[in-house]
Design an enzyme around this catalytic site. Structure first.
Site, PDB file in Angstrom:
ATOM      1  N   GLU A  17      39.929  -2.283 -21.236  1.00  0.00           N
ATOM      2  CA  GLU A  17      39.394  -3.488 -21.888  1.00  0.00           C
ATOM      3  C   GLU A  17      40.474  -4.564 -21.892  1.00  0.00           C
ATOM      4  OE1 GLU A  17      37.784  -2.712 -25.782  1.00  0.00           O
ATOM      5  OE2 GLU A  17      37.285  -4.824 -26.114  1.00  0.00           O
ATOM      6  N   ASN A  42      27.698  -4.171 -25.405  1.00  0.00           N
ATOM      7  CA  ASN A  42      28.566  -3.188 -26.060  1.00  0.00           C
ATOM      8  C   ASN A  42      28.309  -3.144 -27.557  1.00  0.00           C
ATOM      9  OD1 ASN A  42      31.119  -1.462 -26.176  1.00  0.00           O
ATOM     10  ND2 ASN A  42      31.658  -3.111 -27.597  1.00  0.00           N
ATOM     11  N   GLU A  43      28.106  -1.961 -28.095  1.00  0.00           N
ATOM     12  CA  GLU A  43      27.993  -1.731 -29.549  1.00  0.00           C
ATOM     13  C   GLU A  43      27.215  -2.844 -30.250  1.00  0.00           C
ATOM     14  OE1 GLU A  43      31.886  -0.822 -31.198  1.00  0.00           O
ATOM     15  OE2 GLU A  43      31.904   1.130 -30.222  1.00  0.00           O
ATOM     16  N   GLU A  61      32.663   5.786 -24.808  1.00  0.00           N
ATOM     17  CA  GLU A  61      33.923   5.609 -25.556  1.00  0.00           C
ATOM     18  C   GLU A  61      34.120   6.850 -26.416  1.00  0.00           C
ATOM     19  OE1 GLU A  61      34.739   1.976 -27.705  1.00  0.00           O
ATOM     20  OE2 GLU A  61      33.606   0.801 -26.247  1.00  0.00           O
TER      21      GLU A  61
HETATM   22  O1  AHR Z   1      38.043   0.883 -27.664  1.00  0.00           O
HETATM   23  C1  AHR Z   1      38.292  -0.018 -28.695  1.00  0.00           C
HETATM   24  C2  AHR Z   1      37.020  -0.628 -29.285  1.00  0.00           C
HETATM   25  O2  AHR Z   1      36.287   0.352 -29.942  1.00  0.00           O
HETATM   26  C3  AHR Z   1      36.035  -1.190 -28.296  1.00  0.00           C
HETATM   27  O3  AHR Z   1      36.322  -2.500 -27.944  1.00  0.00           O
HETATM   28  C4  AHR Z   1      34.746  -1.136 -29.045  1.00  0.00           C
HETATM   29  O4  AHR Z   1      33.624  -0.989 -28.218  1.00  0.00           O
HETATM   30  C5  AHR Z   1      34.926   0.019 -29.999  1.00  0.00           C
HETATM   31  O5  AHR Z   1      34.591  -0.322 -31.298  1.00  0.00           O
END
Ligand code: AHR
Length: 500
Positions: A27, A172-173, A292
């Site tokens: 990231e 994402n999330e 993740e």
């Molecule tokens: O991996 C760190 C963070 O954790 C990521 O950006 C996010 O998707 C998660 O909350």
């Protein structure tokens, strides 16, 4: 001495392992990109500024896919800022992590780096501040051959051949209130469906991952999965799971028991997928992308003190110890044993940020968690076999009946080998594990790799990079298809068996 046993049969298969369960994640966060994989001017940098010491370690890990560019970062990301002549790229305030993003390293650099590192990109699109339009444009830029605005722009930027990126995450999330552009399940489900439709119309060869819950503990867990899938079941291929464990309570027995929680998480999401399958009378199966997972907590306090709006700070730089490596080993075992439904997984992350690989201006080194991941990724390819395991169990603060011995058995038919992965979670007792592999005929033990240390909190650091490192044991025995294996207390074990 603890006593455990396992029996297996080559006809009882859980499933073939998709190598993509050994994926990872980069990231734009902290020093993952800048100083991690990209550092022009460093003595380790190649002509493009990519750190070759990092690449060598990524190759040791044998990572088939790397998720990019986020994470929380992607939810306010304008991909156009990251392509074209570097001198003309915009510096931007990056909202997710409140830093400055220089965009010196962008999409094309990542594709180039991936090739050098022997991996493939798993791209995420921004469904936080943006939507269908930006998603179809970035896909056109990456995968369309030529003759359209964005494909020709890619060619103008020096990339004649399409990047042909096959795997895409739809945001994402999106269930997380911390996410820029956070949505309700109904809002996200509709958007994911429409975005998937546009993207697959443009390139039907791609696969898409919809956002599941950002953790099992989210209040919307379950409802989120079923609502989202109710909208986009027919147009996506996978749903995501994320989890990070911590040992803030310094309760190591409970910490190591978290692999039980991970297994429950996988089973619950599988059930949610199959509930919608039934509801829709669908023949299609949605599989899981555990994109993740890791241990994350050592850096929490330090990160609260960080100065805002600086470029590439030391952020999320967890220093891992032996007990973290043991949990990571047990989490890998959990992924392997669920390979019938988990087809993709990404250790979050790869370099410097909650990572197996760390770098400084003077070199790169392997954290403790590097080893279980490297072993599983290199030796855990093939078919997972069903086992009947008998292990003593314990109760902890949050779990009951936790096996002291976690194990998985992988059969590689082509290479005529079997690998047993095992963690002994006892802090006081060695264990003897008997494996009944008579179905395979004659077998012999090739090697037994052990990761252990007297101190559960032992770490690898820049000054002491091999404090926790694998050792080899040759005291195991095998006879008539049965082997007897010693598992030291608090250890990760890889037993490589040859089928004679
Ligand atoms: O991996 C760190 C963070 O954790 C990521 O950006 C996010 O998707 C998660 O909350």
């Amino acid at each position: 001495m603890l006593k455990a046993s396992l029996i297996t049969d080559k006809y009882y298969k859980i499933g073939d392992i998709d190598p993509r369960i050994y994926g990872s994640f980069i990231e734009h966060l902290g020093r993952a990109v800048y100083e991690g994989i990209y550092q022009p001017g460093s003595p380790f940098a190649d002509v493009d500024g990519f750190r070759s010491d990092t690449i060598a370690l990524v190759k040791e890990l044998n990572v088939p896919i790397v998720r990019y560019p986020g994470g929380n970062f992607v939810s306010a990301y304008n991909w156009e800022d990251s392509v074209g002549p570097v001198a003309e790229r915009r510096k931007r305030p990056e909202l997710a992590w409140q830093v400055i993003e220089s965009n010196e390293f962008g999409l094309n650099e990542f594709v180039k780096w991936s090739k050098l590192a022997g991996t493939a990109p798993m791209m995420a699109v921004n469904l936080g501040t943006r939507g269908i339009d930006a998603a179809r444009n970035v896909l056109e830029y990456c995968n369309f051959k030529e003759g359209t605005y964005y494909s020709d722009l890619r060619i103008k930027h020096g990339f004649k051949k399409p990047h042909d990126i096959k795997l895409w995450c739809l945001g994402n999330e999106m269930d997380g209130p911390w996410q820029i552009g956070h949505k309700s399940a109904h809002e996200y489900g509709r958007l994911a469906w429409e975005t998937a439709k546009a993207m697959k119309t443009l390139d039907p060869s791609i696969e898409l991952v919809a956002c599941g819950s950002s953790g099992l503990m989210m209040p919307t867990f379950g409802e989120w999965e079923s609502t989202v899938l109710d909208y986009c079941y027919d147009s996506v291929d996978y749903i995501s799971l994320h989890t990070y464990y911590n040992n803030h309570a310094n309760d190591s027995a409970d910490f190591l028991a978290n692999s039980v929680g991970m297994n429950d998480f996988i089973k619950s999401v599988t059930a949610a997928c199959d509930y919608i399958k039934g509801k829709k009378h669908s023949k299609k199966q949605i599989n899981l992308s555990f994109d993740e997972w890791n241990v994350w907590y050592h850096s929490n306090e330090a990160d609260k003190q960080l100065e805002k709006w600086v470029h590439a700070p030391h952020q999320l730089e967890d220093v891992y110890n032996l007990e973290d490596a043991l949990l990571v080993g047990s989490m890998l075992i959990t992924l392997i044993n669920n390979c019938d439904r988990v087809k993709i997984a990404c250790l979050a992350q790869l370099v410097n940020v909650i990572a197996p690989i760390m770098t400084s201006d003077t070199g790169a080194w392997r954290q403790t968690i590097f080893y279980p991941f490297m072993h599983a990724s290199n030796y855990g390819r093939g078919t997972t076999l069903q086992t009947i395991c008998d292990s003593p169990v314990y109760d902890s603060r949050n779990y009951t009946d936790v096996p002291y011995i976690d194990s998985a058995v992988v059969w590689n038919e082509k290479e005529e080998s079997i690998t047993v992965f095992a963690v002994n979670k006892s802090f006081t007792e060695d264990a003897v594990l008997t494996c009944d592999l008579r179905q395979f005929g004659d077998i012999s033990i090739n090697e037994h790799i052990i990761l252990t240390h007297d101190d559960l909190k032992a770490e690898n650091t820049e000054n002491s990079p091999v404090n926790v490192a694998p050792i080899y044991f040759d005291g195991d025995t095998s006879e008539d298809g049965r082997c007897t294996i010693m598992l030291p207390k608090q250890s990760w074990n890889v037993i490589r068996i040859r089928i004679c």
